[in-house]
Design an enzyme around this catalytic site. Structure first.
Site, PDB file in Angstrom:
ATOM      1  CB  SER A 172      -0.855  -0.028   1.274  1.00 34.58           C
ATOM      2  OG  SER A 172      -1.432   1.226   1.502  1.00 34.58           O
ATOM      3  CE1 TYR A 178      -3.665  -2.835   5.801  1.00 37.37           C
ATOM      4  CE2 TYR A 178      -3.331  -0.501   5.340  1.00 37.37           C
ATOM      5  CZ  TYR A 178      -3.575  -1.790   4.895  1.00 37.37           C
ATOM      6  OH  TYR A 178      -3.715  -2.045   3.552  1.00 37.37           O
ATOM      7  CE  LYS A 217      -1.317  -4.401   3.309  1.00 39.59           C
ATOM      8  NZ  LYS A 217      -1.668  -5.743   2.825  1.00 39.59           N
TER       9      LYS A 217
HETATM   10  P1  NAD Z   1     -10.946  -7.068   1.512  1.00 41.58           P
HETATM   11  O1  NAD Z   1     -11.126  -7.053   2.993  1.00 41.58           O
HETATM   12  O2  NAD Z   1     -12.124  -6.829   0.662  1.00 41.58           O
HETATM   13  O3  NAD Z   1     -10.263  -8.446   1.069  1.00 41.58           O
HETATM   14  C1  NAD Z   1      -9.372  -9.148   1.895  1.00 41.58           C
HETATM   15  C2  NAD Z   1      -9.819 -10.585   1.903  1.00 41.58           C
HETATM   16  O4  NAD Z   1      -8.925 -11.337   2.751  1.00 41.58           O
HETATM   17  C3  NAD Z   1     -11.223 -10.785   2.480  1.00 41.58           C
HETATM   18  O5  NAD Z   1     -11.971 -11.569   1.594  1.00 41.58           O
HETATM   19  C4  NAD Z   1     -10.995 -11.506   3.814  1.00 41.58           C
HETATM   20  O6  NAD Z   1     -12.061 -12.382   4.120  1.00 41.58           O
HETATM   21  C5  NAD Z   1      -9.684 -12.240   3.527  1.00 41.58           C
HETATM   22  N1  NAD Z   1      -8.884 -12.543   4.719  1.00 41.58           N
HETATM   23  C6  NAD Z   1      -8.483 -11.709   5.700  1.00 41.58           C
HETATM   24  N2  NAD Z   1      -7.742 -12.370   6.599  1.00 41.58           N
HETATM   25  C7  NAD Z   1      -7.641 -13.644   6.170  1.00 41.58           C
HETATM   26  C8  NAD Z   1      -7.010 -14.815   6.673  1.00 41.58           C
HETATM   27  N3  NAD Z   1      -6.332 -14.794   7.828  1.00 41.58           N
HETATM   28  N4  NAD Z   1      -7.112 -15.957   5.973  1.00 41.58           N
HETATM   29  C9  NAD Z   1      -7.805 -16.002   4.815  1.00 41.58           C
HETATM   30  N5  NAD Z   1      -8.442 -14.932   4.300  1.00 41.58           N
HETATM   31  C10 NAD Z   1      -8.360 -13.769   4.968  1.00 41.58           C
HETATM   32  O7  NAD Z   1      -9.784  -6.011   1.187  1.00 41.58           O
HETATM   33  P2  NAD Z   1      -9.317  -5.424  -0.214  1.00 41.58           P
HETATM   34  O8  NAD Z   1      -9.697  -3.995  -0.242  1.00 41.58           O
HETATM   35  O9  NAD Z   1      -9.710  -6.303  -1.311  1.00 41.58           O
HETATM   36  O10 NAD Z   1      -7.733  -5.465   0.004  1.00 41.58           O
HETATM   37  C11 NAD Z   1      -6.956  -6.551  -0.467  1.00 41.58           C
HETATM   38  C12 NAD Z   1      -5.511  -6.321  -0.043  1.00 41.58           C
HETATM   39  O11 NAD Z   1      -5.056  -5.076  -0.573  1.00 41.58           O
HETATM   40  C13 NAD Z   1      -5.311  -6.236   1.461  1.00 41.58           C
HETATM   41  O12 NAD Z   1      -4.086  -6.886   1.785  1.00 41.58           O
HETATM   42  C14 NAD Z   1      -5.213  -4.755   1.713  1.00 41.58           C
HETATM   43  O13 NAD Z   1      -4.439  -4.476   2.861  1.00 41.58           O
HETATM   44  C15 NAD Z   1      -4.519  -4.273   0.457  1.00 41.58           C
HETATM   45  N6  NAD Z   1      -4.797  -2.871   0.146  1.00 41.58           N
HETATM   46  C16 NAD Z   1      -6.097  -2.439   0.040  1.00 41.58           C
HETATM   47  C17 NAD Z   1      -6.347  -1.095  -0.222  1.00 41.58           C
HETATM   48  C18 NAD Z   1      -7.763  -0.586  -0.314  1.00 41.58           C
HETATM   49  O14 NAD Z   1      -7.946   0.637  -0.236  1.00 41.58           O
HETATM   50  N7  NAD Z   1      -8.763  -1.406  -0.476  1.00 41.58           N
HETATM   51  C19 NAD Z   1      -5.279  -0.198  -0.400  1.00 41.58           C
HETATM   52  C20 NAD Z   1      -3.972  -0.683  -0.304  1.00 41.58           C
HETATM   53  C21 NAD Z   1      -3.737  -2.022  -0.034  1.00 41.58           C
END
Ligand code: NAD
Ligand code: UDP
Length: 339
Positions: free
Chosen positions: A124, A148, A152
């Protein structure tokens, strides 16, 4: 290739499944559904050719990980699974370190045992902390301001150590800026549980009448109109970036760290204005105090992605708002599970 997609039922993961299937890959989703719904996978299947194998499992369970790798001949992993709420990470730091950092260590250990050395990781822009200069290049100083963000940063370092220990690793660390919007079909999109922390889903919920008004966190930042500036990127563009990264890893050994952003920043008031224009809805708002830990501006220098991956964002702000609004209107309650 056969790709294991951890967190594949989530917001970015589900959109990436569509792009992977479109590119002819096979996908196995590994998700504990802690922040997602299987309905997302059913919807992906509707707009895709090719099947999705779903394995309900937890990164914190080495047994689950072993099982999925022993059942499938995985070629590469795209690792989205993780917890992502900044406020919650301040209240429950150990939950975040266990789930995100230890969970990723478990995943990598299982990959080593299974002989799989190709990984794309969701990092991120939060790893840049409060930027000293903009736009942000990948070699800018890092330093997170909350647990958080630190998960990362720690995972990034862990992956670099891993690659240092064994030259067979091919790792892409993708630093996302602010993903918003939804698939143009309106079938998949962001499905926040409870009150959204992020600006865009909050705006769409105000537009549909689920929330009375938006609180704008501060109008005294040194920006174009005093409100915070971010680099919003269409989630479909972001998803495509993962397919490009996978293709690049076929010929790249070591660790590639790449920004996925548009390079264009918009303020909160510009976002409200753009969304009003596209939706035709009013977005009542009031200016309130700054949110603790927020920075004034953050946007990417996306040139390395173009150079290394041949990728650049194609959608603009209007399409981001159009597709996000289309998703919200057609799914006012998000994914509704029938049983
Ligand atoms: P999201 O919460 O929609 O998706 C994450 C998924 O991981 C979910 O389906 C959740 O059920 C699953 N999960 C969490 N912990 C788990 C575990 N221990 N075992 C198995 N599954 C697990 O989030 P997103 O927005 O799709 O983000 C995806 C990734 O991108 C994340 O790592 C997040 O930190 C990163 N990210 C997101 C953003 C954003 O703004 N959405 C920005 C930068 C980085
Ligand atoms: N923001 C806001 N009201 C909200 C949510 C966010 O004014 O209800 C602002 C926030 O201060 C920041 C921008 O919108 O300037 C983007 O915030 P978001 O949480 O979506 O992304 P992040 O700050 O994590 O980049």
């Amino acid at each position: 290739m056969k790709i294991l997609v951890t967190g594949g039922a989530g917001y970015i993961g589900s959109h990436t499944l569509v792009e992977l299937l479109r590119a002819g890959h096979q996908v196995v989703v590994f998700d504990n559904l802690s922040n997602s719904s299987v309905v997302a996978l059913e919807r992906v299947a509707k707009i895709s050719v090719g099947g999705i194998t779903f394995f309900k499992g937890d990164l914190c369970s080495p047994a689950d990980l072993h099982q999925v790798f022993s059942q499938h001949a995985i070629d590469a992993v795209i690792h989205f699974a993780g917890l992502k709420a900044v406020g919650e990470s301040v209240e429950k730091p150990l939950l975040y370190y266990l789930n995100n950092v230890a969970g990723t260590a478990n995943l990598c250990q299982t990959m080593v045992e299974a002989g799989v050395r190709m990984l794309v990781f969701s990092s991120s822009a939060t790893v840049y902390g409060d930027p000293r200069s903009l736009p942000l290049r990948e070699d800018a100083p890092t330093g997170a301001t909350n647990p958080y963000g630190r998960t990362k940063l720690f995972i990034e370092e862990m992956l670099r150590d891993l690659a240092g220990s064994d030259a067979a690793w091919r790792i892409a660390i993708l630093r996302y800026f602010n993903p918003i919007g939804a698939h143009p079909s309106g079938l998949i999109g962001e499905n926040p549980r409870g009150i959204p922390n992020n600006l865009f889903p909050f705006i769409t919920q105000v537009a549909i009448g689920q929330r009375p008004s938006l609180s704008v966190f501060g109008n005294d930042y040194p920006t174009v109109d005093g409100t915070g500036v971010r680099d919003y990127i269409h989630v479909v563009d972001l998803a495509r970036g993962h397919v490009c990264a996978l293709e690049r890893l076929a010929t790249y050994a070591g660790v590639l760290t790449i920004n996925l952003g548009t390079g264009q920043g918009y303020s909160v008031l510009q976002m409200i204005q753009a969304f009003r224009h596209v939706s035709g809805r009013d977005i009542p708002y009031q200016i309130v105090a700054r949110r603790a830990g927020d920075i004034a501006s953050c946007y990417a220098d996306p040139s390395l992605a173009r150079q290394e991956l041949g990728w650049q964002a194609e959608y603009g702000l209007e399409e981001m708002c159009r597709d996000g609004w289309n998703w919200q209107r057609h799914n006012p309650k998000g994914y509704v599970e029938s049983n």
